[in-house]
Design a protein around this motif. Structure first.
Motif, PDB file in Angstrom:
ATOM      1  N   SER A 161       0.839  -1.194   0.000  1.00 42.14           N
ATOM      2  CA  SER A 161       0.000   0.000   0.000  1.00 42.14           C
ATOM      3  C   SER A 161       0.877   1.249   0.000  1.00 42.14           C
ATOM      4  CB  SER A 161      -0.902   0.009   1.233  1.00 42.14           C
ATOM      5  OG  SER A 161      -1.513   1.277   1.403  1.00 42.14           O
ATOM      6  N   GLY A 187      -2.480   2.555  -4.627  1.00 42.94           N
ATOM      7  CA  GLY A 187      -2.783   3.887  -4.132  1.00 42.94           C
ATOM      8  C   GLY A 187      -3.823   3.886  -3.016  1.00 42.94           C
ATOM      9  N   SER A 188      -4.083   5.084  -2.503  1.00 42.48           N
ATOM     10  CA  SER A 188      -5.027   5.229  -1.391  1.00 42.48           C
ATOM     11  C   SER A 188      -6.204   6.117  -1.794  1.00 42.48           C
ATOM     12  CB  SER A 188      -4.325   5.820  -0.169  1.00 42.48           C
ATOM     13  OG  SER A 188      -3.823   7.119  -0.466  1.00 42.48           O
ATOM     14  N   SER A 189      -7.252   6.034  -0.985  1.00 45.56           N
ATOM     15  CA  SER A 189      -8.438   6.870  -1.181  1.00 45.56           C
ATOM     16  C   SER A 189      -8.950   7.284   0.189  1.00 45.56           C
ATOM     17  CB  SER A 189      -9.505   6.086  -1.944  1.00 45.56           C
ATOM     18  OG  SER A 189     -10.703   6.839  -2.043  1.00 45.56           O
ATOM     19  N   ASP A 190      -9.135   8.585   0.395  1.00 50.74           N
ATOM     20  CA  ASP A 190      -9.568   9.126   1.682  1.00 50.74           C
ATOM     21  C   ASP A 190      -8.649   8.685   2.815  1.00 50.74           C
ATOM     22  OD1 ASP A 190     -11.154  10.741   3.305  1.00 50.74           O
ATOM     23  OD2 ASP A 190     -12.503   9.088   3.831  1.00 50.74           O
ATOM     24  N   THR A 193      -5.937   2.582   2.162  1.00 47.67           N
ATOM     25  CA  THR A 193      -5.696   1.798   0.955  1.00 47.67           C
ATOM     26  C   THR A 193      -6.977   1.655   0.139  1.00 47.67           C
ATOM     27  OG1 THR A 193      -4.018   0.536   2.166  1.00 47.67           O
ATOM     28  CG2 THR A 193      -4.803  -0.394   0.091  1.00 47.67           C
ATOM     29  N   ASP A 194      -6.875   1.916  -1.151  1.00 58.15           N
ATOM     30  CA  ASP A 194      -8.024   1.805  -2.058  1.00 58.15           C
ATOM     31  C   ASP A 194      -8.294   0.319  -2.306  1.00 58.15           C
ATOM     32  OD1 ASP A 194      -9.616   1.620  -4.462  1.00 58.15           O
ATOM     33  OD2 ASP A 194      -9.171   3.742  -4.805  1.00 58.15           O
ATOM     34  N   LEU A 195      -9.406  -0.182  -1.778  1.00 61.53           N
ATOM     35  CA  LEU A 195      -9.698  -1.616  -1.856  1.00 61.53           C
ATOM     36  C   LEU A 195      -9.946  -2.085  -3.289  1.00 61.53           C
ATOM     37  CD1 LEU A 195     -11.957  -2.094   1.304  1.00 61.53           C
ATOM     38  CD2 LEU A 195      -9.510  -2.579   1.043  1.00 61.53           C
ATOM     39  N   ALA A 196     -10.514  -1.235  -4.113  1.00 59.43           N
ATOM     40  CA  ALA A 196     -10.760  -1.613  -5.506  1.00 59.43           C
ATOM     41  C   ALA A 196      -9.436  -1.793  -6.246  1.00 59.43           C
ATOM     42  CB  ALA A 196     -11.626  -0.558  -6.196  1.00 59.43           C
ATOM     43  N   LEU A 197      -8.513  -0.855  -6.040  1.00 52.56           N
ATOM     44  CA  LEU A 197      -7.195  -0.973  -6.666  1.00 52.56           C
ATOM     45  C   LEU A 197      -6.422  -2.163  -6.099  1.00 52.56           C
ATOM     46  CD1 LEU A 197      -6.064   2.784  -6.755  1.00 52.56           C
ATOM     47  CD2 LEU A 197      -6.944   1.395  -8.648  1.00 52.56           C
ATOM     48  N   GLU A 221      -6.676   1.352   8.816  1.00 52.53           N
ATOM     49  CA  GLU A 221      -7.051   0.529   7.670  1.00 52.53           C
ATOM     50  C   GLU A 221      -8.140  -0.482   8.041  1.00 52.53           C
ATOM     51  OE1 GLU A 221      -6.077   0.808   4.621  1.00 52.53           O
ATOM     52  OE2 GLU A 221      -4.122   1.791   4.590  1.00 52.53           O
ATOM     53  N   SER A 381     -11.466   9.480   7.192  1.00 53.60           N
ATOM     54  CA  SER A 381     -11.259   8.155   7.787  1.00 53.60           C
ATOM     55  C   SER A 381     -10.850   8.277   9.253  1.00 53.60           C
ATOM     56  CB  SER A 381     -10.169   7.404   7.012  1.00 53.60           C
ATOM     57  OG  SER A 381     -10.550   7.189   5.667  1.00 53.60           O
TER      58      SER A 381
END
Length: 450
Positions: A161, A187-190, A193-197, A221, A381
């Motif tokens: 991550s 990458g990350s989101s908000d 870790t960006d779960l979709a990525l 996380e 978050s």
């Protein structure tokens, strides 16, 4: 002639030069071109007497901006936590600070027991079955975890991550380069870790997923979701965790982690101008024989008395050499002792209380700093004791920190150094040591600097 210190006499010098077959010390530097050699005398004073030297060194030391002279809101991996005075008293005992790897257990029971207690504390904090005697620091522990996972899974891909500490990621990449491991960053989101990525990055070649808990941005996380994605691909979940936060957060072990590592610096280890610190390393039971470093075990002697020994040594470099599971063959026993003393002094309730103070004070600080005109807390978050503050448009964190330094504050970390997309953002750390008045004053001074 009586010497106060052990000198190097002219006779000593002559004998050494004769032994290696040269006439002068200058000959040792013959390979260095004249053009790059320093000519003349270094800008140093004449010899000083003891009192004058001590005064001079204190004047130099006083130029440092430290935790005594400045109020710190700087974290990013090294924190201004309270260090109970009993810790320095214990680690100053010569039996501990002169100790090395205790190969002779019959004369090293105190050292071995101290390490065993550290391992036991780490297992309880992390929810894992086995811990080693310690590692050099949290970053090298994470890289060793990646190596272990690759060997255990017989795969070469490591997914990391981008919310893992940038320096730790660099250490992982350096280790991977020598072993031919593939590193894939997600990458990350908000702030997490960006779960979709992450789902896209994990495949059948993935040996491990590396995440931080709380992560570099201070955010917590969703380990349960990450665990599901990781184990569905039969990869290992590696969690780098702040041990102090584990006093209030669910343990990674209960959330399905296979390997838990981290840096014990928050547990009674002073910042010491950046180190050394102490890494910890804990694993699930099935990985016990792959764990790097020393392991101290508890046993009984022929009389049935409890004793401690180094155990499972066949894994180690000093026995197996090139077949060893790791080239780590040492540990940070003295600093691990700091952590053990800290945890024994604090106890479960004390650790939970300190963790709660970190949460409450950092959230109060976030509300105060987020109210500065033009500034705002960047992510929604949940966080532990660090958060990302977006400064007003056009603000330069480096210039702001320089102004704060002049007013007695160590400001937050400039995230633009490692994350170009977070230019103008500052990582703020608030520990149990920060008082309400300090937080209020910092908010007021920061607003003035902006």
């Amino acid at each position: 002639m009586k010497h106060r210190y052990l000198p190097m006499t002219e006779q000593d010098r002559s004998e050494m030069l004769a032994e290696i077959g040269i006439q002068s010390v200058e000959e040792l530097f013959a390979d260095i071109p004249e053009a790059v050699r320093y000519k003349g005398r270094l800008p140093m004073s004449e010899a000083l007497d003891e009192y004058a030297l001590l005064r001079h060194m204190k004047q130099l030391a006083d130029k440092n901006a430290d935790f005594d002279s400045h109020t710190s809101f700087l974290g990013a991996g090294l924190y201004d936590h309270h260090v109970p005075v009993v810790i320095n008293h214990v680690i100053s005992r010569s039996e501990f600070y002169t100790a090395y790897t205790p190969y002779q257990p019959e004369i090293s029971q105190g050292e071995l027991q101290a390490i065993f207690e550290f391992q036991s504390y780490i297992c309880e904090l992390t929810g894992m079955k086995v811990a080693n005697a310690s590692m050099y620091d949290g970053a090298t522990a994470l890289s060793e975890a990646a190596v272990l996972a690759s060997g255990a899974a017989k795969r070469k891909k490591i997914v990391v991550s981008s919310a893992v500490h940038p320096e730790a990621r660099q250490v992982v990449k350096t280790t991977a380069a020598g072993l031919g491991l593939e590193i894939a960053e997600v990458g990350s989101s908000d702030g997490v870790t960006d779960l979709a990525l992450l789902a896209q990055a994990i495949d059948g070649e993935t040996a491990a997923v590396l995440v931080q808990y709380p992560n570099f941005f201070g955010c917590i996380e969703n380990l349960a979701a990450i665990e599901q994605l990781t184990h569905d691909a039969k990869a290992l979940l590696v969690v780098s965790a702040n041990p102090l936060a584990l006093g209030v957060l669910e343990t990674p072990g209960k959330l399905g982690a296979d390997i838990v590592v981290g840096d014990a610096q928050p547990l009674g280890i002073s910042a010491s101008l950046g180190g050394p610190t102490c890494g910890y390393f804990a694993v699930a039971e099935h990985l016990m024989r792959r764990i790097p470093g020393r392991i101290v075990g508890q046993t009984v002697d022929r009389s049935g008395k409890r004793g401690f020994v180094l155990t499972l040594q066949a894994r180690e470099q000093h026995i197996r050499r090139e077949k060893a599971t790791s080239n780590i063959c040492s540990n940070q026993a003295l600093l691990a002792l700091c952590a053990s003393v800290y945890l024994s002094v604090m106890g479960k309730e004390g650790l939970r209380e300190v963790g709660g103070l970190n949460i409450r004070k950092s959230h109060y600080a976030a509300s105060r700093l987020g109210a500065i005109p033009g500034a705002k807390v960047a992510f929604s978050s949940p966080f532990f004791n660090e958060f990302v503050l977006k400064l007003p448009e056009g603000s330069d964190p480096g210039a702001v920190n320089a102004k704060l330094l002049g007013k007695g504050f160590l400001g937050g970390y400039d995230l633009g150094k490692d994350y170009p997309e977070l230019s103008g953002h500052m990582l703020i750390a608030v520990t149990e040591k920060r008082s309400k008045s300090e937080i209020d004053e910092f908010a007021s001074v920061l607003e003035g600097c902006l």
